[in-house]
Design an enzyme around this catalytic site. Sequence first.
Site, PDB file in Angstrom:
ATOM      1  N   GLY A 210       0.824  -1.217   0.000  1.00  0.00           N
ATOM      2  CA  GLY A 210       0.000   0.000   0.000  1.00  0.00           C
ATOM      3  C   GLY A 210       0.845   1.247   0.000  1.00  0.00           C
ATOM      4  O   GLY A 210       2.055   1.196   0.198  1.00  0.00           O
ATOM      5  N   ASN A 211       0.202   2.350  -0.241  1.00  0.00           N
ATOM      6  CA  ASN A 211       0.855   3.658  -0.175  1.00  0.00           C
ATOM      7  C   ASN A 211       0.457   4.348   1.114  1.00  0.00           C
ATOM      8  O   ASN A 211      -0.576   4.030   1.690  1.00  0.00           O
ATOM      9  CB  ASN A 211       0.364   4.534  -1.338  1.00  0.00           C
TER      10      ASN A 211
END
Length: 401
Positions: A210-211
């Site tokens: 994920g970011n």
Amino acid sequence: MAAMLQGRRILLVIAGGIAAYKCLDLLRRLRERGATTRCILTKGGAQFVTPLSVATLSRDKVYQDLFSLTDESEIGHIRLARECDLVVVAPATADLLAKMAHGLADDLASTVLLATDRPILVAPAMNFVMWESNATQENLTALRQRGVHVVGPDAGELAEGESGVGRMSEPLAIVGAIESLFASGPLKGKRALVTSGPTYEPVDPVRFIGNRSSGKQGHAIATALALLGADTTLVTGPTRLADPRGVTVTHIESADEMLAACRAALPVDIAVCAAAVADWKPRDRRNQKIKKNGSLPALELVENPDILATLSAKGSSRPSLVIGFAAETENVVSNATAKRHKKGCDWIVANDVSAAAGTFGGDANTVHLIDEGGTETWPRLPKDDVARRLAQRIADRFTRS
Ligand code: C5P
């Protein structure tokens, strides 16, 4: 007196503060403009104004007790919460704001505020130290993010003889805020799509790539567009934020799901892609948890669809204004200008996310707006203000054309 509020049903919650006396005037002003009014008086409120004056000026009985059998048989608290077009809390004390922020429901006012699906406007009033306290400010931020509208407080002399910010707005200023909430905004009739938050790309049932993204900026933009009257859909990855009021929210996890949800929201006039979409996803999502068995698992990655570029592509369903974000750590403007061309969007909002700028997860943002005409640098602003300013720029673009 122009009946600007003709037929509008306003539920006024009067909490316990010296400013409660101003509510009697507020009631008069609302009725002069054609509104119908119904009041909830808290225990504290009744220390400052009498139920009789409130009932007389609102031309209705006053609702005070959550467990009053008569009230419940005549009109239950759920009906009280719904049979209005707007709930106004004035004065909104620090205590009632805290209850609202945390979802407490231990009296009639807080229960109705939790149960209502109507827009809410609060007019805070308290001592300036209470107003400035982190607790009150954090509660206000949470409420704003959920789409609660706020008017005031003003600066001036306070009840205790001190002065500072904390005075409740004057009745006419509150009336003005109410009228502007009912006025049809400049984006009425326009449809807007906003992406926000991160995406999570599943590796196996427990892991993801994920970011980093709090979603604060995207959510604030959705709220600001809705406030200007746009019919707004927010497509968001996992965040800790509450769904903003007045916005249709679709929750997704992966970039593929985000793209599908965006496609489902088309056609729109405005698309703002503020999400931090993961660039890559694992080629194969494992159905079983990958075991630690000494050797590192090879993770084959493939590119995710570019949602901004997809929405920007020429075609009959292209929104007439597509706005992307560029999070850059160096050469912010030149990199963002190149990104605008690469993605094919109309505007880019560029921000500096180098550690020194403190943008990630923070409440403020310094941005540059890049459009066909060049670059505009905005001062460092709270993310809510960046959102409002951007929404106003969008509205200007539509009223010009
Ligand atoms: O390419 P980069 O991630 O730097 O571009 C940022 C902009 O592109 C943001 O507006 C982001 O929401 C959007 N984007 C997207 N889909 C992707 C990657 C980025 O919509 N897969």
